[in-house]
Design a protein around this motif. Sequence first.
Motif, PDB file in Angstrom:
ATOM      1  N   TYR A 146     132.217  81.482 -50.061  1.00  0.00           N
ATOM      2  CA  TYR A 146     131.301  80.449 -49.591  1.00  0.00           C
ATOM      3  C   TYR A 146     130.578  80.862 -48.316  1.00  0.00           C
ATOM      4  N   HIS A 167     132.366  71.535 -55.147  1.00  0.00           N
ATOM      5  CA  HIS A 167     131.625  72.781 -54.887  1.00  0.00           C
ATOM      6  C   HIS A 167     130.513  72.540 -53.866  1.00  0.00           C
ATOM      7  N   LEU A 195     130.243  74.136 -49.899  1.00  0.00           N
ATOM      8  CA  LEU A 195     129.057  74.846 -49.429  1.00  0.00           C
ATOM      9  C   LEU A 195     128.394  74.085 -48.286  1.00  0.00           C
TER      10      LEU A 195
END
Length: 513
Positions: free
Chosen positions: A168, A346, A350
């Motif tokens: 990430y 997800h 991020l």
Amino acid sequence: MPDDATLRELAAAKGVCVRPILQHVTDTMTGASRTVVIRCGATRAKVCPSCADAARRLRIQQCREGWHLTDDPPRPETADPDDPAGDGADDDGDQADDETGRRVRSTRRRQDAPDLPRLAVSDRTTGRVFTSQDGKTYRPSMFVTLTLPSYGRVTGEGVPVDPSSYDYRRAALDAMHFPKLMDRFWQNLRRATGYSVQYFATVEPQRRLAPHLHAAIRGAIPRKLLKQVVAATYHQVWWPQLDDPAYTDVLPAWDELAHAYVDSQTGAVLPSWDEALDTLDDDPDATPAHVIRAGTQVDIQGVIAGTPQADRVIGYLTKYLTKSITDPLHDDNDGEAPISAARRAHIDRLADEVRWLPCSPTCANWLRYGVQPKDAKGGMEPGRCGSKAHDRDHLGLGGRRVLVSRRWTGKTLDQHRADRAAVVRAVLAEAGIEMDDHDELPATATTPDGRPRFVWTVTHPGDVDGPTYARLIAHAIAQRQRWRTQYENAKTRAGPASPDLSATTTQAAAPAA
């Protein structure tokens, strides 16, 4: 009278701005005053679907007009005569500072990057002409898609198979510096081809939320050379290292006397931005904080002007311009179903990375790494940088979504907008219909003594003596329908050869909602 929600839906269906701005205009010479309705100009459908669609159609016109030109467009007045490529690019050196007074460490390419041919860039912007065996000539152009490398395996939904091993940090840094990589790509491409390559490009997220670039390129470039340029393009970020933050709990504090940030426990003044870069310059073993490269996946298509493929590609280029980065725009149902828990997680991971990583030399997040931001001032707080790159709605992409080279058409977006209005006026004039005078209240008009003639003040629906939202939208819808009817009647009188710029044409020609 319908409620506001119903009127909003009706306005959107009719192409009317749902968030009109009211301006009260007073003529200081006559004393007359009136309320003028102006469209909000939003580019996101969630804010105003009508204005967002109008903005997208304007981009479609811009893309189509410049793609397959056979003659070089005029150089914009703002272009640098010493920069024939028109991109303002620097030498091959990678900068330690992205602001003015930038530093250049070296002009040598990285050892792990392949070399590229370097030709003098001519002023030509058009592509080569090819002649077929039957004598027909073609001037093909290209549609190219560039991606970023992998950060870990992902599922068909675009979420990591193993979130714990997904990189990430690298994904976030790549997203933040993606515009710099693209600048370097166009620079390299022009130097490798020897002509001033022009492009219309849009930046969108893949399913995995990494940005990628779709670009219409004027002219045909050998596929082998184009892939060679992609493989050889990189950008080095010469910043202080971003491995581990020095401060997470007790943050540095602003010292009014020192006019600088200091360690809250020791009182030691943090290194300034310039001092941190001086340390990099003095260290022969220093390495860049980040290196961004393009991915190996490159899609290249040849496109001929006037073909159905060209229209499809233009539609694809501009399809998502009305959406935000985190809209589930790649779902088969166009985002109507809720985002899955895995996809939301997800996005959260991020978003957490881009929130705390520095986006520029002036970013407040540098305080976490023990460095004062460039031009530091009191009140700066990590995690609260004003750049939209840190927002969840952008996920690192703080730059523009549409990237257009200066000599794509030789026109500004306002000039393209004026072109659309001119077509409408011409059709109406031919039918004997005169549209409203858009220049009757110019902001540049002055009185004989040089003062502004028209005084503009913002008002709001529901203000005293002002229209309600319902009355305002109802009036705009009626006006819109009248303009549409006038335009359709004018086209009928003018015959089948009259132009049609779609249902948003009259909106492009009128300042009102």
